[in-house]
Design an enzyme around this catalytic site. Structure first.
Site, PDB file in Angstrom:
ATOM      1  N   GLU A  36     -12.781-104.891 -10.521  1.00  0.00           N
ATOM      2  CA  GLU A  36     -12.312-106.270 -10.434  1.00  0.00           C
ATOM      3  C   GLU A  36     -13.566-107.150 -10.375  1.00  0.00           C
ATOM      4  OE1 GLU A  36      -9.807-107.186  -7.070  1.00  0.00           O
ATOM      5  OE2 GLU A  36      -9.659-109.280  -7.708  1.00  0.00           O
ATOM      6  N   ARG A 267     -13.402 -91.690  -1.715  1.00  0.00           N
ATOM      7  CA  ARG A 267     -14.422 -92.698  -2.003  1.00  0.00           C
ATOM      8  C   ARG A 267     -15.736 -92.311  -1.343  1.00  0.00           C
ATOM      9  NH1 ARG A 267     -12.243 -97.381  -1.558  1.00  0.00           N
ATOM     10  NH2 ARG A 267     -14.065 -98.643  -1.123  1.00  0.00           N
ATOM     11  N   LYS A 277     -17.036-104.813  -1.244  1.00  0.00           N
ATOM     12  CA  LYS A 277     -17.465-106.079  -1.819  1.00  0.00           C
ATOM     13  C   LYS A 277     -17.212-107.244  -0.872  1.00  0.00           C
ATOM     14  CE  LYS A 277     -15.332-105.099  -5.660  1.00  0.00           C
ATOM     15  NZ  LYS A 277     -14.662-105.222  -6.958  1.00  0.00           N
TER      16      LYS A 277
HETATM   17  P1  ATP Z   1     -14.396-102.763  -2.716  1.00  0.00           P
HETATM   18  O1  ATP Z   1     -13.698-102.049  -1.618  1.00  0.00           O
HETATM   19  O2  ATP Z   1     -15.883-102.670  -2.633  1.00  0.00           O
HETATM   20  O3  ATP Z   1     -13.942-104.157  -2.914  1.00  0.00           O
HETATM   21  P2  ATP Z   1     -12.721-102.012  -4.839  1.00  0.00           P
HETATM   22  O4  ATP Z   1     -12.108-100.689  -4.910  1.00  0.00           O
HETATM   23  O5  ATP Z   1     -11.845-103.112  -4.440  1.00  0.00           O
HETATM   24  O6  ATP Z   1     -14.045-101.918  -4.002  1.00  0.00           O
HETATM   25  P3  ATP Z   1     -12.851-102.342  -7.645  1.00  0.00           P
HETATM   26  O7  ATP Z   1     -13.612-103.333  -8.432  1.00  0.00           O
HETATM   27  O8  ATP Z   1     -11.386-102.417  -7.663  1.00  0.00           O
HETATM   28  O9  ATP Z   1     -13.400-102.452  -6.177  1.00  0.00           O
HETATM   29  O10 ATP Z   1     -13.352-100.887  -7.983  1.00  0.00           O
HETATM   30  C1  ATP Z   1     -13.466-100.377  -9.273  1.00  0.00           C
HETATM   31  C2  ATP Z   1     -13.381 -98.887  -9.199  1.00  0.00           C
HETATM   32  O11 ATP Z   1     -14.396 -98.360  -8.350  1.00  0.00           O
HETATM   33  C3  ATP Z   1     -12.049 -98.426  -8.637  1.00  0.00           C
HETATM   34  O12 ATP Z   1     -11.538 -97.414  -9.468  1.00  0.00           O
HETATM   35  C4  ATP Z   1     -12.386 -97.910  -7.279  1.00  0.00           C
HETATM   36  O13 ATP Z   1     -11.549 -96.880  -6.901  1.00  0.00           O
HETATM   37  C5  ATP Z   1     -13.832 -97.462  -7.430  1.00  0.00           C
HETATM   38  N1  ATP Z   1     -14.527 -97.539  -6.156  1.00  0.00           N
HETATM   39  C6  ATP Z   1     -14.695 -98.620  -5.368  1.00  0.00           C
HETATM   40  N2  ATP Z   1     -15.347 -98.311  -4.235  1.00  0.00           N
HETATM   41  C7  ATP Z   1     -15.628 -96.991  -4.311  1.00  0.00           C
HETATM   42  C8  ATP Z   1     -16.279 -96.050  -3.453  1.00  0.00           C
HETATM   43  N3  ATP Z   1     -16.801 -96.414  -2.271  1.00  0.00           N
HETATM   44  N4  ATP Z   1     -16.369 -94.759  -3.864  1.00  0.00           N
HETATM   45  C9  ATP Z   1     -15.867 -94.390  -5.052  1.00  0.00           C
HETATM   46  N5  ATP Z   1     -15.235 -95.202  -5.890  1.00  0.00           N
HETATM   47  C10 ATP Z   1     -15.101 -96.495  -5.546  1.00  0.00           C
HETATM   48 MG    MG Z   2      -9.911-102.759  -5.870  1.00  0.00          MG
END
Ligand code: ATP
Ligand code: MG
Length: 567
Positions: A36, A267, A277
Site C-alpha cells: 500500500e 512476518r 509503517k
Molecule cells: P505495515 O504493518 O508496516 O504497515 P503492511 O502489511 O500494512 O505493513 P503493506 O504495504 O500492506 O504493508 O505490505 C505489503 C506486503 O508486505 C504485504 O503482503 C505484507 O504482508 C508484507 N509485509 C509487511 N510487513 C511485513 C513483515 N514485517 N514481514 C513480512 N512481510 C511483510
Molecule cells: Mg497492509
C-alpha cells in the site's frame, strides 16, 4: 542473492511444487508483491519481496509489483516512487511498469453490482456503532441487520446513489451477505464498499466510494491471474472470505477457474527495531530521525544510505527463511550478512576517527615516502596502493594509554608497536596540555630497518596500529550509529515504543582524518576503515566536505552485549 547462495526450500515452495505436480495451474506460477503506498518499504517488506520474486524466479514464473492503492486518504505519489525505487534497487524485475489496484475500480464496482443482483450483498444503513454492536463477539453470534433483507432492486438503487455522491461518509456501506452467526467474525457480513468523499492520488475525484481492502485484494489477485497469493499470518482468518468471494464471482462468470490460492507466512520481526509503517511515519513526523532515509531507519532507503548492499539484504532474507510461526530475529544476523558481503568486496583504507598526533623525532622534517598497502587481503586482484608516511602522523586516541592496563598491548610510554605497512615505533615522550592534563601529542622514534613492518632481527611487537600522515590526510565527518531503540521489543515495557528510543543512536565526529584520495569517493562507495569498521560515503558528502556513515563495526561485539543484557 549471489549465485553461490544455496536456495533453501520452505513450506510455501513445497506447496507450490505440489500444485505443479497436480497441474492445477498448468505449470504457471504467478505471485505478486502488493504494497500500500502509504509509507516507505522496510525490511519486513524486503522479506516479502524476496519471497514473492524469489518464488517466481525459482519456478520460472512471474511476480507483479502491484500498488494496493484503495485507500485515498493516506496514499501519495512520493511513496509510489520510493517503493518502485526500492524494489529495483534490490534487483528485482517486475516488467516495464507496476500495476495499480485503482486501475481495477471499474471492474470492482461492476463485480459489486453483480453480488447485489445475485443476492450476495446488501446496503446497510445502520450506524457504525450499531454495526459494531450487532457484530457479536468471539463467543457470541452477531445479529442480522434490519436492512439485511432489502430487495436486490433497492440495494442496487442505493449502491448507485452511494456511487453518485448522494450520501455522506459513513451513512451506509455495502456488505457481503454471508452469515452473522459464523464462528469466523470475518464472515459476519463484512463491509466491502464504503463512502469516502476524498480525492485519490490517481483517480482524482472520479470516485466517492472505495472498496475495502478485504474485498479489493482477492479481486486484484484474480484479475491478474495470480496463482499463489502469499501474505502474512494475520490474514489467515480472512482466507475463508477470500475464497468465498472469488467462488461467488466465478459462479457469476466474472472469473475463470482455477482461482488464486492464499498462503500465509510469519512476518519478520527484528530485535531493537520497529517494522510498521504507522510507527515509522511517527519517527519521521516527530523528528526523531532526519527522514525516511535516515541511516538508522529500517527502511530500504535508510539501510541503503547507511551502506547496506542489496546482496546482503537478500542474503539475510534467505537465511531467516519462511515459517508459519512468529518469532523475532536478532539484529546480529543482519549485521553478519553485511559484514560477510563487505569483507569480500570493500577496499581497505586507513582512517583515524579520533586523532592523536605522533611526531617521529628521528624522521627528517622535510621528507616523506610512499609505502605499499594491500587493498583487500580477501581479494588479491584488488592489488596494492601507496600510502604516504612522514614525520607527523595521527593514530587513534584509544590506541594509546599512558598507564596501560594488563590486557592493553597497544602504544604506551616506552613501548614499541608496529604501524601498519610502515615501521616499528617506540613512544619516548608524552606531551600534555598544561591546563587540562590531556595528552596532546606523542614523541616517538622509529626504526628505519623495520620498513614494511618487520624487524630484521626477528623481534616481535604485540600490536599493529593504523595511522595516517598528518600532512597528507584529509579531514572528514564520520557518523556512527547505534540501534534506534534500546530494548529488544520497543514498547513492551510501557506500551509506547517511543519510550524506548535510544538517545545515543547517532554520534557525529567532525574531525576524523582519512587516507588521502578518499574524499573523492562517490556517494555509496564502501570501505573498510582498518580496525574501525565498514564505512559508506553518505549522500551529503562532497569532495570538500566528505561524510562517511559507519555501516557496521568489524567484530560482532553485539552478540556479547546482547548476552550481557539477558543476564
Ligand atoms: P505495515 O504493518 O508496516 O504497515 P503492511 O502489511 O500494512 O505493513 P503493506 O504495504 O500492506 O504493508 O505490505 C505489503 C506486503 O508486505 C504485504 O503482503 C505484507 O504482508 C508484507 N509485509 C509487511 N510487513 C511485513 C513483515 N514485517 N514481514 C513480512 N512481510 C511483510
Ligand atoms: Mg497492509
Amino acid at each position: 542473492m549471489t549465485d553461490e547462495t544455496p536456495r533453501q526450500s520452505d513450506f510455501i515452495r513445497e506447496s507450490i511444487a505440489v500444485d505443479q505436480e497436480s497441474g492445477i495451474y498448468g505449470k504457471r506460477v504467478h505471485t505478486r508483491f502488493p504494497p500500500e503506498p502509504n509509507g516507505y518499504l522496510h525490511l519486513g517488506h524486503a522479506k516479502s519481496i524476496c519471497l514473492n520474486f524469489g518464488i517466481a524466479r525459482d519456478f520460472g514464473g512471474r511476480c507483479n509489483l502491484r500498488f494496493d492503492d484503495t485507500n485515498p486518504e493516506k496514499e501519495e505519489q512520493e511513496y509510489v516512487d520510493s517503493i518502485i525505487d526500492s524494489v529495483r534497487w534490490l534487483g528485482f524485475d517486475f516488467g516495464p511498469a507496476p500495476l495499480y489496484a485503482s486501475d481495477y475500480f471499474d471492474f470492482m464496482y461492476k463485480a459489486a453490482e453483480y453480488l447485489i443482483t445475485a443476492g450476495h450483498a446488501y446496503v446497510d444503513s445502520q450506524s457504525a456503532d450499531e454495526m459494531r454492536e450487532n457484530r457479536g463477539t468471539l463467543t457470541s453470534p452477531g445479529k442480522n441487520s434490519p436492512f439485511r433483507e432489502r430487495s436486490a432492486e433497492e440495494n442496487l438503487r442505493l449502491f448507485r446513489e452511494m456511487r453518485d455522491g448522494r450520501h455522506p461518509d459513513g451513512s451506509m456501506v455495502l456488505r457481503a451477505k454471508i452469515d452473522m452467526a459464523s464462528g469466523n467474525i470475518n464472515l459476519r457480513d463484512p463491509a466491502i464498499y464504503r463512502i469516502k468523499h476524498a480525492d485519490h492520488h490517481r483517480t482524482g475525484s472520479t470516485w466517492c466510494i472505495y472498496p475495502m481492502y478485504t474485498y479489493a485484494h482477492p479481486v486484484e489477485d484474480a484479475i491478474e491471474q495470480i496463482t499463489h497469493s502469499i501474505c502474512t499470518l494475520e490474514f489467515e482468518d480472512q482466507r475463508p472470505f477470500y475464497d468465498w468471494l472469488l467462488e461467488r464471482l466465478a459462479e457469476g462468470g466474472l472469473f475463470k477457474r482455477p482461482l488464486p490460492r492464499q498462503i500465509e507466512f510469519a512476518r519478520l520481526n527484528l530485535s531493537h527495531t520497529i517494522l510498521s509503517k504507522r510507527k515509522l511515519i511517527q519517527l519521521v513526523q516527530d523528528g526523531h530521525v532526519s527522514g525516511w532515509d535516515d541511516p538508522r531507519m529500517p527502511t530500504i532507503s535508510g539501510i541503503r544510505r547507511r551502506g547496506y548492499t542489496p546482496e546482503a539484504i537478500k542474503n539475510f532474507c534467505e537465511r531467516i527463511g519462511v515459517a508459519k510461526r512468529d518469532s523475532t530475529v536478532g539484529l546480529g544476523l543482519l549485521e553478519y550478512c553485511i559484514r560477510e558481503d563487505l569483507n569480500r568486496r570493500a577496499p581497505r583504507v586507513m582512517s583515524v576517527l579520533r586523532p592523536l598526533k605522533v611526531v617521529i623525532t628521528n624522521y627528517p622534517e622535510a621528507e616523506d615516502e610512499e609505502l605499499d598497502a594491500i587493498n583487500n587481503p580477501e581479494d588479491p586482484s584488488a592489488g596494492t596502493r601507496k600510502v604516504p608516511f612522514c614525520r607527523e602522523l595521527y593514530i587513534e586516541q584509544e590506541d594509546f594509554r599512558e598507564d596501560p592496563p594488563k590486557q592493553f598491548f597497544r602504544l604506551a610510554p616506552g613501548r614499541e608497536v608496529r604501524l601498519r605497512y610502515a615501521y616499528f615505533i617506540t613512544c619516548e615522550k608524552v606531551i600534555k596540555d598544561e591546563k587540562t592534563g590531556e595528552v596532546r601529542e606523542l614523541l616517538c622514534s622509529y626504526d628505519p630497518k623495520t620498513r614494511g613492518g618487520d624487524a630484521p632481527d626477528g623481534r616481535k611487537v604485540k600490536a599493529t596500529l593504523h595511522w595516517v600522515s598528518a600532512r597528507h590526510s584529509q579531514r572528514a565527518e564520520v557518523r556512527l550509529y547505534d540501534t534506534l531503540f534500546t530494548e529488544t521489543n520497543p514498547g513492551d515495557r510501557t506500551g509506547d515504543f517511543r519510550d524506548d528510543i535510544n538517545p545515543k543512536s547517532l554520534e557525529v565526529i567532525k574531525d576524523c582524518r582519512i587516507e588521502p584520495g578518499l574524499s573523492a569517493a562517490a556517494p555509496s562507495s564502501r570501505f573498510q576503515f582498518e580496525r574501525m569498521g565498514y564505512f559508506c560515503v553518505d549522500a551529503d558528502s562532497t569532495p570538500e566536505k566528505p561524510v562517511f556513515n559507519r555501516v557496521v563495526i568489524l567484530k560482532d561485539t553485539w552478540a556479547k552485549v546482547e548476552k550481557a543484557q539477558k543476564k
